[in-house]
Every structure is written in structure tokens, then in C-alpha cells.
Write an enzyme that holds these catalytic residues in place. Structure first.
Site, PDB file in Angstrom:
ATOM      1  N   PHE A 106       0.848  -1.197   0.000  1.00  0.00           N
ATOM      2  CA  PHE A 106       0.000   0.000   0.000  1.00  0.00           C
ATOM      3  C   PHE A 106       0.880   1.241   0.000  1.00  0.00           C
ATOM      4  CE2 PHE A 106      -4.585   0.803   0.658  1.00  0.00           C
ATOM      5  CZ  PHE A 106      -5.082  -0.440   0.289  1.00  0.00           C
ATOM      6  N   GLN A 145      -8.029  14.268   3.574  1.00  0.00           N
ATOM      7  CA  GLN A 145      -7.296  13.460   2.591  1.00  0.00           C
ATOM      8  C   GLN A 145      -8.065  13.308   1.280  1.00  0.00           C
ATOM      9  OE1 GLN A 145      -6.403   8.977   3.156  1.00  0.00           O
ATOM     10  NE2 GLN A 145      -4.455  10.037   3.245  1.00  0.00           N
ATOM     11  N   HIS A 199      -8.020  10.980  -1.953  1.00  0.00           N
ATOM     12  CA  HIS A 199      -7.473   9.731  -2.477  1.00  0.00           C
ATOM     13  C   HIS A 199      -7.189   9.942  -3.956  1.00  0.00           C
ATOM     14  CE1 HIS A 199      -7.101   5.525  -3.513  1.00  0.00           C
ATOM     15  NE2 HIS A 199      -7.196   5.198  -2.238  1.00  0.00           N
ATOM     16  N   LEU A 244     -14.539   4.631  -4.931  1.00  0.00           N
ATOM     17  CA  LEU A 244     -13.106   4.358  -4.751  1.00  0.00           C
ATOM     18  C   LEU A 244     -12.612   3.190  -5.595  1.00  0.00           C
ATOM     19  CD1 LEU A 244     -10.566   5.050  -2.981  1.00  0.00           C
ATOM     20  CD2 LEU A 244     -11.218   3.098  -1.590  1.00  0.00           C
ATOM     21  N   GLU A 254      -6.380   1.482  -3.366  1.00  0.00           N
ATOM     22  CA  GLU A 254      -4.934   1.578  -3.522  1.00  0.00           C
ATOM     23  C   GLU A 254      -4.315   0.179  -3.556  1.00  0.00           C
ATOM     24  OE1 GLU A 254      -3.446   4.930  -1.259  1.00  0.00           O
ATOM     25  OE2 GLU A 254      -2.024   3.512  -0.404  1.00  0.00           O
ATOM     26  N   ARG A 311      -0.652   9.124  -0.352  1.00  0.00           N
ATOM     27  CA  ARG A 311      -1.800   9.686  -1.080  1.00  0.00           C
ATOM     28  C   ARG A 311      -1.685  11.168  -1.374  1.00  0.00           C
ATOM     29  NH1 ARG A 311      -6.279   6.156   2.169  1.00  0.00           N
ATOM     30  NH2 ARG A 311      -5.798   4.262   1.013  1.00  0.00           N
ATOM     31  N   HIS A 357     -11.601  11.614   0.732  1.00  0.00           N
ATOM     32  CA  HIS A 357     -11.592  10.216   1.181  1.00  0.00           C
ATOM     33  C   HIS A 357     -11.471  10.021   2.683  1.00  0.00           C
ATOM     34  CE1 HIS A 357     -10.874   5.921   0.815  1.00  0.00           C
ATOM     35  NE2 HIS A 357      -9.744   6.041   1.479  1.00  0.00           N
ATOM     36  N   ARG A 404      -2.835  10.482   6.276  1.00  0.00           N
ATOM     37  CA  ARG A 404      -2.913   9.086   6.726  1.00  0.00           C
ATOM     38  C   ARG A 404      -2.337   8.151   5.671  1.00  0.00           C
ATOM     39  NH1 ARG A 404      -6.837   4.705   5.892  1.00  0.00           N
ATOM     40  NH2 ARG A 404      -8.035   6.068   4.525  1.00  0.00           N
TER      41      ARG A 404
HETATM   42  C1  FAD Z   1     -14.426   3.711   0.024  1.00  0.00           C
HETATM   43  C2  FAD Z   1     -13.509   3.667   1.189  1.00  0.00           C
HETATM   44  C3  FAD Z   1     -12.605   2.612   1.333  1.00  0.00           C
HETATM   45  C4  FAD Z   1     -11.770   2.549   2.431  1.00  0.00           C
HETATM   46  N1  FAD Z   1     -10.892   1.508   2.536  1.00  0.00           N
HETATM   47  C5  FAD Z   1     -10.085   1.443   3.627  1.00  0.00           C
HETATM   48  C6  FAD Z   1      -9.178   0.362   3.789  1.00  0.00           C
HETATM   49  O1  FAD Z   1      -9.084  -0.534   2.960  1.00  0.00           O
HETATM   50  N2  FAD Z   1      -8.412   0.345   4.902  1.00  0.00           N
HETATM   51  C7  FAD Z   1      -8.468   1.319   5.857  1.00  0.00           C
HETATM   52  O2  FAD Z   1      -7.754   1.251   6.850  1.00  0.00           O
HETATM   53  N3  FAD Z   1      -9.347   2.341   5.727  1.00  0.00           N
HETATM   54  C8  FAD Z   1     -10.149   2.422   4.650  1.00  0.00           C
HETATM   55  N4  FAD Z   1     -11.022   3.469   4.532  1.00  0.00           N
HETATM   56  C9  FAD Z   1     -11.261   4.330   5.695  1.00  0.00           C
HETATM   57  C10 FAD Z   1     -12.112   3.576   6.703  1.00  0.00           C
HETATM   58  O3  FAD Z   1     -13.087   2.826   6.012  1.00  0.00           O
HETATM   59  C11 FAD Z   1     -12.826   4.492   7.689  1.00  0.00           C
HETATM   60  O4  FAD Z   1     -11.941   5.445   8.194  1.00  0.00           O
HETATM   61  C12 FAD Z   1     -13.391   3.674   8.844  1.00  0.00           C
HETATM   62  O5  FAD Z   1     -14.158   2.594   8.360  1.00  0.00           O
HETATM   63  C13 FAD Z   1     -14.241   4.535   9.771  1.00  0.00           C
HETATM   64  O6  FAD Z   1     -14.846   3.691  10.709  1.00  0.00           O
HETATM   65  P1  FAD Z   1     -15.551   4.250  12.009  1.00  0.00           P
HETATM   66  O7  FAD Z   1     -15.871   3.084  12.857  1.00  0.00           O
HETATM   67  O8  FAD Z   1     -14.730   5.328  12.615  1.00  0.00           O
HETATM   68  O9  FAD Z   1     -16.871   4.964  11.501  1.00  0.00           O
HETATM   69  P2  FAD Z   1     -17.950   4.605  10.372  1.00  0.00           P
HETATM   70  O10 FAD Z   1     -17.818   3.246   9.835  1.00  0.00           O
HETATM   71  O11 FAD Z   1     -17.918   5.756   9.435  1.00  0.00           O
HETATM   72  O12 FAD Z   1     -19.280   4.615  11.187  1.00  0.00           O
HETATM   73  C14 FAD Z   1     -19.833   5.782  11.726  1.00  0.00           C
HETATM   74  C15 FAD Z   1     -21.001   5.358  12.565  1.00  0.00           C
HETATM   75  O13 FAD Z   1     -21.532   6.496  13.246  1.00  0.00           O
HETATM   76  C16 FAD Z   1     -22.939   6.504  13.124  1.00  0.00           C
HETATM   77  N5  FAD Z   1     -23.408   7.883  13.255  1.00  0.00           N
HETATM   78  C17 FAD Z   1     -22.896   9.012  12.718  1.00  0.00           C
HETATM   79  N6  FAD Z   1     -23.643  10.079  13.078  1.00  0.00           N
HETATM   80  C18 FAD Z   1     -24.635   9.609  13.861  1.00  0.00           C
HETATM   81  C19 FAD Z   1     -25.742  10.201  14.524  1.00  0.00           C
HETATM   82  N7  FAD Z   1     -26.010  11.519  14.450  1.00  0.00           N
HETATM   83  N8  FAD Z   1     -26.575   9.406  15.241  1.00  0.00           N
HETATM   84  C20 FAD Z   1     -26.364   8.065  15.312  1.00  0.00           C
HETATM   85  N9  FAD Z   1     -25.345   7.453  14.690  1.00  0.00           N
HETATM   86  C21 FAD Z   1     -24.493   8.213  13.981  1.00  0.00           C
HETATM   87  C22 FAD Z   1     -23.197   5.896  11.757  1.00  0.00           C
HETATM   88  O14 FAD Z   1     -24.514   5.413  11.652  1.00  0.00           O
HETATM   89  C23 FAD Z   1     -22.163   4.775  11.764  1.00  0.00           C
HETATM   90  O15 FAD Z   1     -22.654   3.649  12.441  1.00  0.00           O
HETATM   91  C24 FAD Z   1     -11.834   3.558   3.413  1.00  0.00           C
HETATM   92  C25 FAD Z   1     -12.708   4.624   3.263  1.00  0.00           C
HETATM   93  C26 FAD Z   1     -13.510   4.700   2.143  1.00  0.00           C
HETATM   94  C27 FAD Z   1     -14.380   5.901   1.967  1.00  0.00           C
END
Ligand code: FAD
Length: 570
Positions: free
Chosen positions: A121, A235, A237, A247, A250, A281, A350, A385
Site C-alpha cells: 500500500f 485526505q 485519495h 473508490l 490503492e 496519497r 476520502h 494518513r
Molecule cells: C471507500 C472507502 C474505502 C476505504 N478503505 C479502507 C481500507 O481498505 N483500509 C483502511 O484502513 N481504511 C479504509 N477506509 C477508511 C475507513 O473505512 C474508515 O476510516 C473507517 O471505516 C471509519 O470507521 P468508524 O468506525 O470510525 O466509523 P464509520 O464506519 O464511518 O461509522 C460511523 C457510525 O456512526 C454513526 N453515526 C454518525 N452520526 C450519527 C448520529 N447523528 N446518530 C447516530 N449514529 C451516527 C453511523 O450510523 C455509523 O454507524 C476507506 C474509506 C472509504 C471511503
């Protein structure tokens, strides 16, 4: 009378960080604490299911990888803004999380000898992205969700929108939420809380994020007096599919894919001669933006300019095995098969490096409140990141905050619950927003906000542009948009959209204010008018505090334990 629901620990957000935290509360308390997990979408629709390429961890020290290398890569990738003690903690715990997930049932991709496989990566000096095809987020979520479902003490509130935090002088007390299905407003009372509400990427229109990735959690904390840290670092991407922005992982570049401009030139040779497409990135995204600016991009019929990502030489078999989702996305959304044709891509919003100010344990300045995952700025990512470090961070700090919140909840019983705050929040929500008098269409305001961010707070920024954007966002805040057209109680998505817009406007102002003030270029924040990194003045974190006059900034020190800033070349 507002109904009050009680739990020992309340977790807002059910992505990888929130689910991992819920499991750890259960484990720490041996199932004795009750956990409420609230999510505005069904848990399994949380944005984390979109993660594609992998989760970083040092698994193969016998083949040359090392914790030291992962630590250095992350610090260098962050353009020296990461807190180095936090990076050390991430790197030391991440491998345990990979094996822990395996024990819970995670179907990691494997090598022919049965070892867990890893791929290359951007910005990493060793292939340490642990993956499951190109669906790492989906499988991690499925594994964590299934593990949560085994615990009778974890209760899920799917499709509940949290509107605000409840706290008093002693600290966190709970939250307020609307059950989207019924439209009923509720108070949640808890001894400890964890905000795991994800990133703020939908401040931009052209983004890889789910549409639910709005900065509600950040805005809640900010309103409650918690500063937001390093929000100017957003960030981009390098490879979003044109014109949708979906997306293209990568991981594809990790598998040997190349980027070419319209002259057929493999242009990364000019920008990162050693790492090429596997540069970090910020550098690859700027390279693509430069190629396009200087007239070496292709033009799509949508008007968008792009470069090409060419997978063809890696072969049909590997594409089908390791990048099957990417292939499907290209075929369905663009009508091209990457086995036969290059993919049109450009830089796309991203990830948000900034977030809720939290210390190395994920603790916020509000007693009894932690934050984990993308909503938290701990700070591991600094100014940029490295790919695959986010899911690792979600797992590691999901675990750390879950344990800390459980221990706190087992020792503290709050004396009272501030009903008055609940009543004030209900008034803010229903009188201020639901019954607001404004005439303007909130969707138009949202569109203008995203357009402004896309235009002025993108890969290249200037003081003049950011100043202009700030004026526009402040003008949007003044416009009377608080207008919920649809007055039904049940499943009122119009209402949810307007609530999200409130948060977006506040947080866009924070991003722009921080970016305007930071007169240097570091990581993803590139100021064309200040193109150099300036460690003498800017080797520091930005903290934005909410005041009635908008965000007020102050700064805090970066923790440097082992690597002094150096010139960053790849
Ligand atoms: C397309 C894509 C691919 C990616 N691929 C990778 C990868 O391969 N490897 C990597 O390390 N990272 C990757 N990332 C980044 C990574 O996916 C995210 O940073 C990570 O999944 C975020 O997880 P989280 O648990 O912090 O929050 P999220 O999964 O974003 O969840 C947020 C939660 O908060 C809840 N929420 C928000 N506001 C409220 C509210 N007002 N009331 C109630 N609930 C609420 C939502 O419902 C959800 O359950 C990728 C990102 C994208 C966009």
C-alpha cells in the site's frame, strides 16, 4: 414527557470502531455492563463496510517487516504531525487485533502455505496490508457484528439519530436521540460514553464516502465544549472512479497497477521516483491534480478531467481473484472491464485526519467520554494518513476506549441526570429546526456548501480561496434554511437531512478556519501561496473551540519521541 433509556455504556456509532468498543466493554466487564449502541443507519450499513484494501499490521517480521518500519512509515507519511507515542501504540497492538479478528471468524486472504496474506500500500515500505479480497471492511464488520450479537448485554438501536450529548459539570451523562422509525425523541442515560461517529467526508460532493458520513458526532462534541483537532487536514485519495467518485482501492496499485496521462506517460516517475504509484496519497493526488492542471489529463463527457489507471498487465486471473469488486464497480458504473481497458480516475475526498480532540487513550476533555475511529483525532495520522492505518486505528482504539469506558462505568455512578439539558435540546431540535420558519430549500444549501468545499478546500488551496469559502459558508449559515418541508413523524428523512446540514455548516467553518490560518504546506494541506512546510511556526496541532463568533483557534504540541522532522521524499 421524554422517555429516558438507561445503559451503563453508550456508544454512538456502529462502524468498526463502535462495534470493536462494544465487544471490549463486554469482555472487560465480563458481560455485567449493559451497552447501548446507537446508529443512524442499520449497523451493517455503517460506512466501514466500504473499506476495501486492507488493515495495516506487522505480521511477517521473519520476512523483513518490523514495528520500527511501520512506525517510521506512519510518522513520515503524516508529514511529522502525528503524535509519535500514539503511532507506537497503534503499531504494537495492531497485529493482536488481526489475530483476534481471525479467532472471531474473519476470512483473511491467505497465501498458498496458509499464512495470512498481505499486500503493498502507498507510503508503506513493506507489504503489510492484511486483506480479504477487496472487501476488508465488509468482512471485518460482519465478524464484529456477529460477535456483538453473541452478547445479550449489547443492545442495538439501528436507525436512531443522536442529536446531542448530555453532560454536566461532573462530565458525560448521556445523549438525546430520535428514533427515526417512529419520530419519537428520547433521552439516554449512561455512566460512560464513546463517540465513534466516523469521518466528515460528505462536506464534499465528490467523495468516496457513504452519504451518511456527515460530521454529526464532531458537531455534537464541539457544541459540548470539546475542541476539534487538525480539521484542516482532509485526505484526497488519488483514484476515485470518474465521474461517480467510487473508490478504486490503492490495493490495486499495490498489485502493480500504473497511472498514465494523456500522452501515455507514467507520470509518477517525476513526482515519486522511487515509490512511483505507491507514494503516499497526498503526493500522488497532487501529482494527478498537477497533470490535469497542466493540460495532460483526459476529459470525460461529464466535463471532469482525469488520468488513467491501467491494470491490464497484471492479468485477468489476479484481477478476478484480488480485485473482483473493483472490476464489478467499473463494469456496472462505467461499462468498462479493467481486464481490457484502463480506468478513468481522479483525486477524490476520502478521509478526515482531524476530529474530536482525544488523548492517547481516546479520552476527550469531558470526563467519562471517549472517542474512537475516524471521528477521533488521537493523533496517529497527522497531516496525511497512510492507507490501511484507519481500520487498524478503529480496531486498536475501539479496544482501548471500550476497556477504559468499562472500567470507568464500573467505578462511577452519576448522582443525577440533567433533565434540563434534555428539555433544551428538544426545544433546539423541534422549535429551532423542525418548526423553523425558513423558506430556503436545505438541499440547495447543502449543494452550495459541498460545491464551495470542492472548489476552495481541495488538493490545492490558497489564502484568497479559503477566505472566499469562509465568507460563503458564513453566508449560507445566515440564510434561513431551517425548513423541514415534510412534517410527518415516521421515517422523516427530510428532517434527518436538515439535522445533518446543521452539523455540516458548523464543521465546514472549522475546516476552513484552520486551513486559512495554517500558512504552510504539510501533508494533505497544500497552500499554493505557502508551498513549503514550516516547522518553526507550524509543527503543532490546531485546536478549534466553538464560540458565538465562530471557531476560535489555539494550538498544542506534537509529541515527538524518536523521529525529528526530515525532508519527505519518496
Ligand atoms: C471507500 C472507502 C474505502 C476505504 N478503505 C479502507 C481500507 O481498505 N483500509 C483502511 O484502513 N481504511 C479504509 N477506509 C477508511 C475507513 O473505512 C474508515 O476510516 C473507517 O471505516 C471509519 O470507521 P468508524 O468506525 O470510525 O466509523 P464509520 O464506519 O464511518 O461509522 C460511523 C457510525 O456512526 C454513526 N453515526 C454518525 N452520526 C450519527 C448520529 N447523528 N446518530 C447516530 N449514529 C451516527 C453511523 O450510523 C455509523 O454507524 C476507506 C474509506 C472509504 C471511503
Amino acid at each position: 414527557m421524554t422517555e429516558t433509556i438507561s445503559h451503563d455504556v453508550l456508544i454512538v456509532g456502529s462502524g468498526i470502531a463502535g462495534l470493536r468498543a462494544a465487544i471490549e466493554v463486554t469482555r472487560t466487564s465480563e458481560g455485567k455492563l449493559s451497552v447501548g449502541v446507537l446508529s443512524k443507519v442499520h449497523a451493517m450499513r455503517s460506512h466501514s463496510v466500504c473499506a476495501q484494501g486492507g488493515t495495516a499490521a506487522v505480521l511477517h517480521a521473519d520476512r523483513g517487516d518490523s514495528a520500527e518500519a511501520h512506525i517510521f512509515d506512519t510518522i513520515k507519511g503524516s508529514d511529522y504531525l502525528a503524535d509519535q507515542d500514539a503511532v507506537e501504540r497503534l503499531v504494537s497492538i495492531a497485529p493482536q487485533e488481526i489475530y483476534q479478528l481471525e479467532h472471531w471468524g474473519m476470512p483473511w486472504s491467505r497465501e498458498s502455505d496458509g499464512r495470512v496474506a498481505q499486500r503493498a500500500f502507498g507510503g508503506h515500505s513493506y507489504p503489510r496490508a492484511t486483506f480479504a479480497g477487496d472487501r476488508v471492511g465488509f468482512y471485518e464488520m460482519q465478524t464484529l457484528y456477529d460477535t456483538c450479537l453473541r452478547s445479550p448485554n449489547i443492545e442495538f438501536y439501528h436507525e436512531w439519530y443522536v442529536t446531542g450529548l448530555v453532560s454536566d459539570r461532573e462530565g458525560f451523562r448521556g445523549a438525546t436521540a430520535i428514533e427515526i422509525g417512529s419520530g419519537n425523541f428520547h433521552a439516554f442515560k449512561a455512566k460512560a460514553g464513546i463517540l465513534a461517529t466516523g469521518g466528515a467526508g460528505r462536506l464534499y460532493a465528490f467523495a468516496t464516502y457513504s452519504h451518511s458520513s456527515t460530521p454529526d458526532g464532531l458537531a455534537m462534541a464541539y457544541r459540548d465544549g470539546v475542541p476539534l483537532k487538525d480539521m484542516e487536514f482532509v485526505q484526497f485519495h488519488p483514484t476515485g472512479l470518474v465521474p461517480s467518485g467510487v473508490l478504486i482501492t490503492e490495493g490495486a496499485r499495490g498489485d502493480g497497477v500504473i497511472l498514465v496521462n494523456k500522452d501515455g506517460e507514467r507520470f509518477m516517475k517525476k513526482y515519486a521516483p522511487q515509490k512511483l504509484e505507491l507514494g503516499p496519497r497526498d503526493i500522488v493526488a497532487r501529482a494527478i491534480a498537477t497533470e490535469i492542471r497542466e493540460g495532460r489529463g483526459f476529459r470525460d463527457e461529464s466535463g471532469m478531467e482525469y488520468v488513467q489507471l491501467d491494470l491490464r498487465h497484471i492479468g485477468a486471473e489476479k484481477i478476478k481473484e484480488r480485485l473482483s469488486d473493483i472490476r464489478e464497480v467499473c463494469m456496472k458504473l462505467r461499462g468498462i472491464d479493467p481486464i481490457e481497458e484502463p480506468i478513468p480516475v481522479r483525486y477524490v475526498c476520502h478521509f478526515t485526519m482531524g476530529g474530536i480532540h482525544a488523548n492517547i487513550d481516546g479520552a476527550t476533555p469531558v470526563k467519562g467520554l471517549w472517542s474512537a475511529g475516524e471521528s477521533a483525532c488521537i493523533s496517529v495520522n497527522g497531516a496525511n494518513r497512510l492507507g490501511t492505518n484507519s481500520t487498524a486505528t478503529c480496531l486498536v482504539w475501539g479496544g482501548i476506549t471500550g476497556r477504559a469506558a468499562a472500567e470507568y462505568a464500573m467505578q462511577h455512578t452519576p448522582s443525577s441526570f440533567p433533565q434540563q439539558s434534555v428539555m433544551l435540546e428538544e426545544k433546539r431540535i423541534y422549535d429551532g429546526i423542525f418548526r423553523g420558519e425558513g423558506k430556503e430549500n436545505p438541499y440547495e444549501i447543502k449543494h452550495e456548501l459541498q460545491k464551495t468545499m470542492d472548489e476552495y478546500a481541495n488538493v490545492f488551496r490558497t489564502g484568497q480561496g479559503l477566505g472566499e469559502a469562509l465568507k460563503k459558508v458564513r453566508a449560507l449559515k445566515q440564510r434561513a434554511y431551517k425548513h423541514v418541508e415534510d412534517k410527518v413523524r415516521e421515517f422523516n428523512i427530510n428532517f434527518v437531512n436538515v439535522l445533518e446540514l446543521e452539523s455540516m455548516l458548523d464543521i465546514a467553518e472549522v475546516v476552513l478556519t484552520g486551513a486559512y490560518a495554517r500558512t504552510e504546506s504539510r501533508g494533505a494541506h497544500f497552500r499554493s501561496d505557502f508551498p513549503k512546510r514550516d516547522d518553526d511556526h507550524w509543527l503543532k496541532h490546531t485546536l478549534a473551540h466553538k464560540t458565538t463568533d465562530g471557531p476560535q483557534l489555539d494550538y498544542s504540541q506534537v509529541t515527538i519521541t524518536r523521529y525529528q522532522p526530515q525532508e519527505r521524499t519518496y
